[in-house]
Write an enzyme that holds these catalytic residues in place. Structure first.
Site, PDB file in Angstrom:
ATOM      1  CB  CYS A  75      41.987  -4.966  28.802  1.00 28.21           C
ATOM      2  SG  CYS A  75      42.594  -6.426  29.457  1.00 28.21           S
ATOM      3  CG  ASN A 126      36.383  -9.022  33.856  1.00 27.24           C
ATOM      4  OD1 ASN A 126      36.233  -7.811  34.307  1.00 27.24           O
ATOM      5  ND2 ASN A 126      35.739  -9.068  32.603  1.00 27.24           N
ATOM      6  CG  ASP A 127      40.197 -14.256  34.903  1.00 30.84           C
ATOM      7  OD1 ASP A 127      39.197 -14.813  35.596  1.00 30.84           O
ATOM      8  OD2 ASP A 127      40.473 -14.411  33.849  1.00 30.84           O
ATOM      9  NE  ARG A 179      42.556 -12.562  26.247  1.00 34.00           N
ATOM     10  CZ  ARG A 179      41.407 -12.454  27.098  1.00 34.00           C
ATOM     11  NH1 ARG A 179      41.451 -11.775  28.242  1.00 34.00           N
ATOM     12  NH2 ARG A 179      40.276 -12.896  26.522  1.00 34.00           N
ATOM     13  CG  HIS A 200      30.638 -14.830  26.798  1.00 39.69           C
ATOM     14  ND1 HIS A 200      31.634 -14.337  26.445  1.00 39.69           N
ATOM     15  CD2 HIS A 200      29.914 -14.882  25.841  1.00 39.69           C
ATOM     16  CE1 HIS A 200      31.613 -13.989  25.236  1.00 39.69           C
ATOM     17  NE2 HIS A 200      30.455 -14.585  24.644  1.00 39.69           N
ATOM     18  CD  GLU A 205      44.526 -12.574  32.772  1.00 40.22           C
ATOM     19  OE1 GLU A 205      43.139 -12.565  32.781  1.00 40.22           O
ATOM     20  OE2 GLU A 205      45.198 -13.059  32.029  1.00 40.22           O
TER      21      GLU A 205
END
Length: 544
Positions: A499, A451-452, A330, A189, A428
């Site tokens: 995204c 990312n995921d 989201r 993060h 994802e």
């Protein structure tokens, strides 16, 4: 004496300023039995003297900035540190119960705060927060962990062991020049936040605690952290910083121009945000809209669930400020590395693959309905869309649609107006990729969370720095999946965006354009960089 440390860069740039160590909030103070009572009492006396010095500095600074009247609180705190009842209570507990100073202070602070809170006099009730404040200050000093970063109004280089998402909410982001952490990964993060804030960041830096308060430099290009730099190095870094600023100035000339290739292919370039305060950066960087509003940040850094009205006000403010540009919210993506104690989530062996995101929302629909009501109520103030994270099945989407419909019916019955809202999902998980042809029939758009998707596809925990060397978002499997999702989305009538962090990867923009991607959503400060790359691309030219 100059010290030079190396680490891994997660975002480039040059930062020059004071290094300040961020200390985590302490958890519950532990009770310990002690033998030497007098030494423990002496520790408290010394901590009180140190606390008074800190408060005097805060008072002096506050007088010049907010005036004597507003600075009085720090004087009140100094007086309370001398209060004989307060001091006697701490001393009595240490002597009578033979307990450590930290626990005696914490216990006395709790008792006095409760006593003040129960009084009828409003002034005395306010003293409850003050006595907790001075007790916490004493405990930090006793633990040797004073928070120097809160003692300055000057910009600083934030140095920390690591930072959790909830901890970054405490920061005044206008003061942070750079991040330097011991732990973390390129996809943590903190790394994402650094990219969003457009400031350099290093991870894996084994810094010395003595760096606190010293002059320092972060070179995010070379992965170097320097404390007490020589004049020669400082001058060299200043020149490098000026060159960087000049390049950014050139990019600003792209404002107001279309995100279109030389051969006429257009793509929407949107921005990712974590809250209302990020909208200024979105507008400043001329983003076409907001492609990811991480609504979970409304739930972090607090002790209770945000109410429907609180959420409504946040969404309304963002929509009004964006003045008709699309805003994609989201829904709550809590869990994994984003934790809030009041959710009372059980500790999981593998939280990234556990009870999180849409799984919580469908299992605890009251939380979900509150958020949906807030979004739909706000929808009349702008152009809003909703997307749902961590989807793995068509059944989940159908359940979501049923809940959405019931919320709309409820609002209609109550006479509360709302607009039609585009419905989309995050792609994802590999499961969502493989059934994207079926999912496309159920929704209006896809947004690929790279990312995921990368961590689930490669079976690599993206928070684990030991695996950074094989974490490869350019892996052919990921790129094939993105291509598959775009093709299936378009066949089913969906537009498709990205995204995740990969959306800002300038080495892949051309490939994404050739795949037919409709939108990318990136950190606000990267919008113009991506636009520049798009405008310099000619898809008629084939690369050998």
């Amino acid at each position: 004496m100059m010290q030079k440390y190396t680490g891994k860069s997660v975002y480039g740039g040059i930062a020059i300023g004071k290094a300040l160590i961020f200390h985590k909030k302490e958890g519950q103070v532990r009770r310990k039995r002690i033998e030497d009572v007098e030494t423990e009492i002496l520790r408290v006396d010394k901590a009180r003297e140190k606390a008074k010095e800190e408060l005097q500095k805060l008072y002096d600074k506050a007088v010049t900035q907010v005036g004597e009247q507003n600075a009085m609180i720090f004087e009140v705190h100094q007086i309370m540190l001398e209060d004989q009842d307060y001091v006697d209570s701490i001393t009595y507990k240490i002597k009578n119960e033979q307990i450590n100073a930290e626990y005696a202070v914490a216990s006395t602070g709790d008792n006095f705060a409760e006593l003040f809170s129960s009084m009828d006099d409003d002034y005395m009730k306010e003293r409850a927060a003050d006595v907790k404040d001075i007790s916490n200050r004493l405990i930090k000093i006793l633990q040797g962990k004073t928070d120097s970063s809160l003692m300055t109004d000057e910009p600083y280089i934030l140095v920390a062991d690591d930072l959790a998402p909830s901890e970054t909410l405490q920061l005044d982001k206008t003061k942070v020049l750079a991040f330097v952490t011991r732990k973390g990964s390129t996809n943590s993060h903190t790394a994402i936040l650094a990219r969003m804030m457009n400031i350099p960041a290093l991870i894996g830096v084994d810094f010395d605690e003595n760096c606190d308060g010293k002059d320092a430099i972060v070179d995010g290009y070379e992965g170097i952290f320097i404390t007490e730099p020589t004049e020669q190095i400082t001058n060299s870094m200043n020149e490098k910083q000026q060159e960087n600023l000049y390049k950014k100035k050139l990019q600003q000339e792209l404002k107001g121009k279309e995100s279109i290739t030389k051969d006429g292919k257009k793509i929407d370039i949107f921005a990712n945000i974590g809250g209302v305060s990020d909208v200024a950066s979105v507008l400043q960087n001329d983003s076409g809209g907001i492609g990811l509003f991480r609504s979970e940040f409304l739930y972090l850094g607090r002790d209770t669930f945000p109410s429907e009205d609180e959420q409504f006000q946040a969404y309304k403010t963002v929509l009004e400020n964006m003045a008709g540009k699309k805003v994609i919210i989201r829904t709550l993506d809590i869990g994994a590395d984003k934790q809030a104690d009041y959710f009372e989530l059980d500790k999981e062996e593998n939280p990234a693959m556990g009870y999180r995101a849409i799984r919580i929302c469908l299992n605890q629909p009251d939380i979900f309905r509150t958020q949906l009501r807030a979004i739909y109520r706000a929808s009349i103030y702008g152009n809003v869309a909703i997307m749902y994270p961590m989807i793995i099945s068509v059944d989940e989407v159908k359940k979501i649609k049923e809940i959405v419909q019931s919320v709309k019916d409820e609002l209609t019955k109550q006479g509360i107006p709302f607009n039609n809202v585009e419905q989309g999902i995050m792609i994802e998980t590999p499961a969502a990729v493989m059934i994207s042809d079926l999912l496309a029939k159920e929704v209006d758009f896809f947004s690929i969370g790279t990312n995921d998707l990368t961590q689930y596809t490669l079976a690599i925990d993206r928070q684990n720095p030991k695996l950074d060397f094989i974490y490869d978002p350019h892996h052919p499997a990921i790129l094939r999946m993105i291509q598959m999702v775009i093709e299936n989305g378009h066949k089913g009538g969906c537009w498709v965006g990205i995204c995740g962090e990969l959306g800002a990867d300038l080495t892949l923009i051309e490939e994404f354009l050739r795949m037919g991607l409709d939108e990318v959503s990136v950190s606000p400060n990267l919008v113009l960089s991506v636009r520049e790359k798009v405008r310099n691309t000619d898809l008629r030219v084939t690369n050998n």
